[in-house]
Design a protein around this motif. Structure first.
Motif, PDB file in Angstrom:
ATOM      1  N   UNK A   1       2.104   9.310 -40.717  1.00  0.00           N
ATOM      2  CA  UNK A   1       1.332   8.762 -39.606  1.00  0.00           C
ATOM      3  C   UNK A   1       1.192   7.246 -39.731  1.00  0.00           C
ATOM      4  N   UNK A   2       0.993   6.755 -40.957  1.00  0.00           N
ATOM      5  CA  UNK A   2       0.901   5.311 -41.175  1.00  0.00           C
ATOM      6  C   UNK A   2       2.221   4.623 -40.839  1.00  0.00           C
ATOM      7  N   UNK A   3       3.338   5.219 -41.259  1.00  0.00           N
ATOM      8  CA  UNK A   3       4.650   4.642 -40.962  1.00  0.00           C
ATOM      9  C   UNK A   3       4.920   4.635 -39.462  1.00  0.00           C
ATOM     10  N   UNK A   4       4.572   5.715 -38.781  1.00  0.00           N
ATOM     11  CA  UNK A   4       4.775   5.793 -37.328  1.00  0.00           C
ATOM     12  C   UNK A   4       3.928   4.732 -36.619  1.00  0.00           C
ATOM     13  N   UNK A   5       2.700   4.531 -37.084  1.00  0.00           N
ATOM     14  CA  UNK A   5       1.820   3.514 -36.477  1.00  0.00           C
ATOM     15  C   UNK A   5       2.379   2.119 -36.738  1.00  0.00           C
ATOM     16  N   UNK A   6       2.914   1.886 -37.926  1.00  0.00           N
ATOM     17  CA  UNK A   6       3.484   0.568 -38.246  1.00  0.00           C
ATOM     18  C   UNK A   6       4.730   0.304 -37.407  1.00  0.00           C
ATOM     19  N   UNK A   7       5.577   1.313 -37.218  1.00  0.00           N
ATOM     20  CA  UNK A   7       6.771   1.136 -36.394  1.00  0.00           C
ATOM     21  C   UNK A   7       6.391   0.894 -34.936  1.00  0.00           C
ATOM     22  N   UNK A   8       5.373   1.583 -34.466  1.00  0.00           N
ATOM     23  CA  UNK A   8       4.930   1.411 -33.081  1.00  0.00           C
ATOM     24  C   UNK A   8       4.376   0.003 -32.881  1.00  0.00           C
TER      25      UNK A   8
END
Length: 129
Positions: free
Chosen positions: A118-125
């Motif tokens: 979830x942290x990686x997805x938020x950072x990519x977004x």
């Protein structure tokens, strides 16, 4: 006097008819109770077989349970409850052999993986915007 007595009896009967479930729905402050070790997702995900007990303890902290009958097992638990209802339970059990980590199991591992994803997805977004 009769009206007051009847009104008091009616109120008492009305309150007596309430169950514990209904009473808990009344708007009031419900204390959030957190017990156990809150484990960092990155620390849990970085556990590797072969780590020493000291390395594990530096990463995760002191275990909540050290079983005197199973000296090679450490248990970490984390519970969140509100108004007596458990909302979240996470467990992590570590098994050691010859002072080396052999196996880690429990739902805290899956939770840590989900948190990191979830942290990686938020950072990519955030980068895309």
């Amino acid at each position: 006097m009769n009206k007051t007595l009847c009104l008091a009896l009616a109120a008492l009967l009305g309150l007596a008819a309430c169950s514990a479930e209904r009473v808990s729905l009344f708007p009031s402050y419900k204390l959030k109770v957190i017990q156990g070790n809150h484990l960092d997702a990155r620390a849990v995900a970085s556990l590797q077989p072969g780590m020493s007990r000291d390395q594990v303890q530096l990463m995760l902290g002191t275990p909540l349970l050290r079983d005197p009958f199973h000296a090679d097992r450490w248990d970490y638990t984390y519970n969140v409850a509100r108004n007596g209802v458990v909302e979240d339970i996470r467990t992590l059990t570590l098994h050691f052999s010859n002072n080396q980590l052999v196996k880690a199991e429990g739902n805290a591992i899956e939770y840590a993986i989900q948190q990191l994803q979830a942290e990686e997805a938020a950072a990519q977004k955030a980068q895309q915007q």
